[in-house]
Design an enzyme around this catalytic site. Structure first.
Site, mmCIF file in Angstrom:
data_model
loop_
_atom_site.group_PDB
_atom_site.id
_atom_site.type_symbol
_atom_site.label_atom_id
_atom_site.label_comp_id
_atom_site.label_asym_id
_atom_site.label_seq_id
_atom_site.Cartn_x
_atom_site.Cartn_y
_atom_site.Cartn_z
ATOM 1 N N ARG A 1 0.937 -1.044 0.176
ATOM 2 C CA ARG A 1 -0.183 0.175 0.580
ATOM 3 C C ARG A 1 0.898 1.383 0.145
ATOM 4 N NH1 ARG A 1 -3.041 3.190 4.733
ATOM 5 N NH2 ARG A 1 -4.351 4.556 3.835
ATOM 6 N N GLU B 1 -7.332 8.516 6.297
ATOM 7 C CA GLU B 1 -7.949 8.663 7.732
ATOM 8 C C GLU B 1 -8.613 10.327 7.722
ATOM 9 O OE1 GLU B 1 -4.996 8.533 10.183
ATOM 10 O OE2 GLU B 1 -4.473 6.303 10.420
ATOM 11 N N ASN C 1 -7.344 1.340 9.904
ATOM 12 C CA ASN C 1 -6.217 1.987 10.573
ATOM 13 C C ASN C 1 -6.285 1.707 11.641
ATOM 14 O OD1 ASN C 1 -5.856 2.483 7.757
ATOM 15 N ND2 ASN C 1 -5.210 4.580 8.150
ATOM 16 N N TYR D 1 -4.970 2.148 15.818
ATOM 17 C CA TYR D 1 -3.150 1.737 17.340
ATOM 18 C C TYR D 1 -3.405 1.270 18.539
ATOM 19 C CZ TYR D 1 -0.750 3.190 12.230
ATOM 20 O OH TYR D 1 -0.362 2.907 11.259
#
Length: 506
Positions: free
Chosen positions: A108, A198, A338, A340
């Protein structure tokens, strides 16, 4: 090409001892017997400004990060910039070779809008920039690596920012025409597209001086920037479906991020409601219009209430027309996630500007949760599992690919904490697949390379591969996590066979 430094090899005996300890510690988190399904895709992720360099070469225009880092270097933690970064503009073949050696199914990367169209206007294209991405795509395909392309990863051309950037509604049409260029030049080979990376973080750049363009427009700018990106995404999706999909047969989505919120008190209905509200503001903001049409009802209710209380003549959260709602609904062929970190929440207010005050929640962390050198990155793998279940329940179990997940450290080669982080989050993914029947089909580690980390410059390192930014040749050096991830990809397992104490070799 230097792949593993002499000093690192000398340290490898210590590394093997530590690795044994790591395996013992991590064994209790493994889902015994689980194996990633056949066809499960592994990849690595990067972004143009963070790795390419070549900031003013071969006709590239100035983007908002070029502008900010050159004009206000003091805003970056180490006063650095992405002028050279990993120098991937010149060393892309080395990077593809690293991805090939990892046996990655896909890579990506993002395309720099200002390298394709220096001002952002498509009547002024840059042939050299177009040729660069042709070379990169061809190199990936020649090595049996699928290109997964992000159209926009936070680097709008400065000229378009001077027109207002993402708070200007006309930007959706500029983006649509930029996307048309990408489909026309690369769509014969690129079958996986992400419009925005994002969009919530892009919007923060217009809210509280968080990122380039470093504006402080509060939640008015925050919501306007998000609204324009959603409209732009829908226009690009329908452009592809109407004019390109029949021939090119690709898929389109947008990568959505956000902390996952869990109740501080799992027995408190108020905390449960607050966590759900926080997740709708964080993730539903962009997911709900794409999967259900319009903004989440709780978001509309709370923002409208806050705007009215402040005496505003209209809500800071824009309103979609009926036609826009219809055009937005169903504009994701897969869910790109995404993730984290996770936080606990309860009703209240939070001083951290990253958390939306309109949603009225306060965040907490458990003292037992491991930390990283990045204060925001707290290690909570259980949060990923719960998030995947939340997406399954909220959006009818869409196909999900994790497009970013990774760990920040100080750049050590023997990066055992990164191994532990990635291993625990892969394990959480396996649990979600097999125990909760979540439709997850891929995992992307952030990042292939250490890179420029936005306002933190080069203070944090996320790569499987170390890059020496003090050396003008930017040599690459494999970390322990590179070999770990390579073995996971090869075995599709997280048992002890996914980590070896043999020296990494190519």
């Amino acid at each position: 090409m230097q792949y593993f430094s002499t000093s690192a090899l000398k340290q490898f005996e210590m590394f093997k001892i530590a690795a044994v300890g790591l395996l013992i510690i991590s064994s209790n988190i493994l889902s015994s017997g689980y194996k990633f399904p056949d066809g499960f895709m592994f990849g690595a992720s990067t972004a143009a400004y963070q790795i390419e360099g070549g900031w003013n070469e071969d006709g590239k225009g100035v983007n908002i990060w070029d502008h900010l880092t050159h004009l206000r270097p003091e805003l970056i933690r180490d006063h650095s910039n992405g002028d050279v970064a990993c120098d991937s503009y010149h060393k892309y073949k080395e990077d593809v070779a690293l991805a090939k050696d990892l046996n990655l199914q896909f890579y990506r990367f993002s395309i720099s809008w200002s390298r394709i169209a220096p001002s952002g206007e498509v009547h002024k294209l840059n042939p050299e920039g177009i040729a660069y991405y042709n070379r990169l795509i061809d190199e990936l395909i020649a090595n049996d690596i699928v290109p997964l392309v992000t159209m926009y990863h936070w680097d709008i051309p400065q000229y378009l920012q001077d027109l207002g950037g993402w708070v200007n509604p006309i930007m959706s049409d500029y983006f649509k025409e930029y996307a048309r260029v990408l489909f026309s030049y690369y769509g014969d080979r690129v079958k996986w597209w992400i419009t925005f990376n994002e969009p919530m973080e892009t919007s923060k750049a217009y809210s509280f001086n968080g990122y380039a363009p470093y504006l402080h427009l509060n939640n008015t700018g925050y919501y306007l920037a998000g609204h324009t990106q959603l409209i732009a995404h829908s226009k690009v999706y329908h452009l592809y479906n109407d004019e390109f999909k029949d021939k090119q047969q690709g898929k389109i989505s947008l990568s959505l991020n956000g902390v996952f919120f869990i109740p501080k008190d799992e027995q408190s209905q108020d905390d449960i409601n607050t966590a759900e509200r926080a997740n709708q503001f964080e993730r539903g903001w962009f997911s709900h219009p794409v999967y259900k049409g319009d903004y989440p009802p709780v978001m509309r209710q709370w923002v409208d209430k806050k705007s009215k209380k402040e005496g505003r003549p209209w809500s800071t959260l824009p309103t979609f027309t009926k036609k826009e709602i219809e055009l937005l609904k169903g504009t994701a062929d897969f869910y790109a996630l995404n993730h984290y970190s996770t936080r606990m929440v309860t009703h209240g207010s939070d001083p951290n500007p990253n958390y939306n005050p309109d949603a009225e929640y306060a965040t907490f962390v458990d003292k037992s949760w491991p930390t990283s050198v990045a204060s925001w990155l707290i290690v909570v793998p259980e949060g990923l599992k719960r998030l995947l279940v939340w997406i399954k329940n909220e959006y009818d179990n869409p196909p999900v690919i994790i497009t970013e997940n990774g760990f920040a450290d100080n750049g050590t080669l023997n990066d055992f904490e990164r191994i532990s982080y990635v291993k625990s989050h892969l394990n959480a993914t396996l649990q979600a697949i097999f125990e909760d029947k979540c439709n997850v089909f891929g995992y992307t580690v952030w990042s292939l390379l250490d890179n420029f980390e936005w306002m933190d410059g080069y203070a944090y390192h996320f790569g499987l591969v170390h890059v020496d930014f003090n050396n003008p040749l930017t040599p690459r050096t494999l970390k322990a996590s590179y070999q770990f991830f390579k073995n996971v990809v090869a075995t599709h397992r997280l048992d002890d066979s996914s980590f070896t104490t043999q020296s990494p070799e190519l």
